[in-house]
Design a protein around this motif. Structure first.
Motif, PDB file in Angstrom:
ATOM      1  N   VAL A   1      40.449  32.808  56.229  1.00 26.56           N
ATOM      2  CA  VAL A   1      40.575  34.251  56.442  1.00 26.56           C
ATOM      3  C   VAL A   1      41.433  34.525  57.674  1.00 26.56           C
TER       4      VAL A   1
ATOM      5  N   VAL B   1      36.062  28.706  55.366  1.00 26.66           N
ATOM      6  CA  VAL B   1      36.387  30.055  54.911  1.00 26.66           C
ATOM      7  C   VAL B   1      36.879  30.901  56.087  1.00 26.66           C
TER       8      VAL B   1
ATOM      9  N   LEU C   1      34.985  47.007  53.728  1.00 29.04           N
ATOM     10  CA  LEU C   1      35.967  46.936  52.651  1.00 29.04           C
ATOM     11  C   LEU C   1      37.035  45.889  52.979  1.00 29.04           C
ATOM     12  N   ALA C   2      37.436  45.837  54.248  1.00 36.00           N
ATOM     13  CA  ALA C   2      38.468  44.868  54.653  1.00 36.00           C
ATOM     14  C   ALA C   2      37.971  43.441  54.450  1.00 36.00           C
ATOM     15  N   ALA C   3      36.709  43.209  54.756  1.00 32.73           N
ATOM     16  CA  ALA C   3      36.156  41.865  54.584  1.00 32.73           C
ATOM     17  C   ALA C   3      36.122  41.488  53.112  1.00 32.73           C
ATOM     18  N   GLN C   4      35.748  42.471  52.279  1.00 31.65           N
ATOM     19  CA  GLN C   4      35.754  42.220  50.837  1.00 31.65           C
ATOM     20  C   GLN C   4      37.162  41.846  50.371  1.00 31.65           C
TER      21      GLN C   4
ATOM     22  N   ALA D   1      39.606  40.617  52.213  1.00 32.94           N
ATOM     23  CA  ALA D   1      40.003  39.330  52.796  1.00 32.94           C
ATOM     24  C   ALA D   1      39.366  38.178  52.029  1.00 32.94           C
ATOM     25  N   LEU D   2      38.094  38.359  51.661  1.00 33.14           N
ATOM     26  CA  LEU D   2      37.407  37.297  50.920  1.00 33.14           C
ATOM     27  C   LEU D   2      38.095  37.073  49.579  1.00 33.14           C
TER      28      LEU D   2
END
Lengths: 325, 325
Positions: B281, B277, B307-310, B312-313
């Motif tokens: 990413v 993962v 929020l960016a990680a959400q 990107a995921l």
């Protein structure tokens, strides 16, 4: 100390409420719902602090040096946040001996905020927690945030990526100079400190470092200076501070400035995703019948780990992709 | 040395073709397509080797001790695989000084296979590579696989989870005993070695360890023994081997045996998923317009990292969930 909303909590922290900040850090430690929301509300107010990472082998005198830097910045009237990171136990989640004794002299200084952090396990959680707490210390209005870590392993390397300027502390005569240098620190250091520079072998350590720097294939735009200190006698601390300042000027004027900032942001995003996915997978493997059976099958070598990982990714992650509270 | 299929390559390795095994390891290093397929074909033939992890601070004499253990097992007629791990640079991907000089005496012994491994970056790749290479060494028919790591950070902790028995090497008089013990090693050690036990302070180091063991909240079913060695003079190596043997018996008879094996399998699965993962990413953030814009927005503090990680995921992972070649 309860707030009606994350926005209220953030406003209190921005207004200088230290207890609210400490409470948020505890909530972040325990991953309590709402903590991330408060952090997100603080995020637009971050980016003002100068973040300095200090790392090096145990016994190199990092804690003393950190205490001296605190004293130095305090004399300049600056507010100082300190994060002391113990990458300790993957199991107990806490350090056996967490406190840095030499920093205790600042315990009653309202302009110094010291926070300890132990590892959160093997899921990259330590660098997430570090990032989170640095954001809080930054939003609180500290002019300088010092991150001190134990050791020079991969976890420390991840942690210091949070810093604007990374100081690697070496010490002469430990007999492991070359092995320490192997451990990746040559390339993460913005500044080298040879501490305990009054000991025999200091010249050799400085010479070894200079020699290794010339071996580096690619000559970077910043050649890390080598500063000699005797932190126990407060010698060389002003020199170190001057080099940190010079590196700060480099950072804001370098053509690589934007790339550096973007690399750091991308690293932070990737770390958050990896941690979240790792937790989802662990939960799925532990708490579902299918997950437990998969683990048993891999243990019995009926299923190989690569196929199992593919299955876990497909099954676990879509069920719980929530990073936000 | 090219094989028509991964099954053919696996068959050659199982038949004792050392060059085929070395080639597979290089392919695994470079993550070349087909390498994982060969590894998967080998997997049912693994699980026979006794896997021993050896870790400790730089300067503790781990390499010498490892060389002595190789000599010990060779005298018993056993075949020995060695994996020497350098968690070195996150950037250059290689160790500056990779070779363990003291192991060179076995370079011409056909029953000793030594492999060096440098870090693969910060994505958990090191423990994946370690797992992969241990599987190959195991499938090759080595009776013992020794994993030697530099340092005692989180990366080493992850690496030694691959081992059946973890040996933590300490050394008296370095002045950092307590700090080293803080670094999580108390709980990963199955056996402690106090090497250089002829030095002053050995008794104190042994005493400190015993004291810390009594402090542990939960009394485990295995109390790690403390073995004194002087590896440079080959003293205590038979004692260490006996304790490793005793721990092996414990492992196969302990009621916690299955749980230990399952924890290890779950850790390996989780590591593979996190790494996959993380790569997805990173690729998405670097190679897509949306990913690059997201990084710029986080850098400018227009978007917070959570929020960016959400994002990107959600965006990156479904596009490339392939772990298998």
């Amino acid at each position: 100390m309860r707030f009606a909303s994350p926005q209220d909590a953030a406003a209190a922290i921005l207004a200088g409420n230290v207890r609210a900040a400490a409470r948020l850090m505890r909530m972040l430690d325990d991953r309590i719902d709402g903590a991330t929301a408060t952090l997100r509300a603080l995020y637009p107010h971050t980016g003002r602090a100068k973040v300095i990472g200090i790392t090096g082998n145990p016994g190199s005198g990092k804690s003393t040096l950190t205490a001296r830097l605190i004293g130095h910045y305090r004399k300049l009237g600056m507010r100082v946040g300190v994060l002391a990171v113990d990458p300790s136990s993957p199991f107990s989640g806490g350090a056996i001996l967490g406190d840095r004794i030499r920093m205790m002299e600042f315990a009653n200084d309202p302009n110094v905020f010291i926070r300890s952090l132990a590892t959160r396990g093997a899921l990259g959680g330590l660098s997430r927690s570090t990032n989170d707490i640095v954001h809080v210390l930054d939003a609180m209005g500290h002019d300088v945030v010092l991150i001190e870590t134990v050791g020079v392993g991969q976890d420390e390397i991840d942690i210091v990526r949070t810093a604007d300027t990374t100081v690697v502390v070496l010490v002469p005569g430990l007999g492991d100079d070359i092995q320490a240098i192997k451990a990746g620190i040559l390339e993460i250091a913005d500044i080298f400190v040879v501490n305990k520079a009054d000991l025999d072998g200091a010249d050799r350590t400085v010479g070894d470092l200079r020699g290794l720097q010339t071996l580096m294939a690619e000559m970077p735009d910043w050649l890390p200076p080598i500063v000699r200190t005797v932190a126990a006698r407060n010698e060389g601390v002003a020199d170190l501070s001057a080099e940190i300042e010079r590196h700060g000027v480099f950072l804001t004027t370098s053509p690589t400035r934007d790339r550096r900032a973007q690399n750091r942001a991308a690293f932070a995003i990737g770390g958050l995703v990896r941690e979240s996915v790792g937790q989802s997978v662990n939960t799925w493997l532990r708490d579902t019948a299918a997950g437990r059976q998969l683990v048993v099958d891999v243990t019995a070598r009926r299923v190989d780990p690569y196929l199992a990982a593919q299955t876990a990714l497909t099954q676990a992650v879509p069920h719980n992709p929530q990073l936000l509270p």
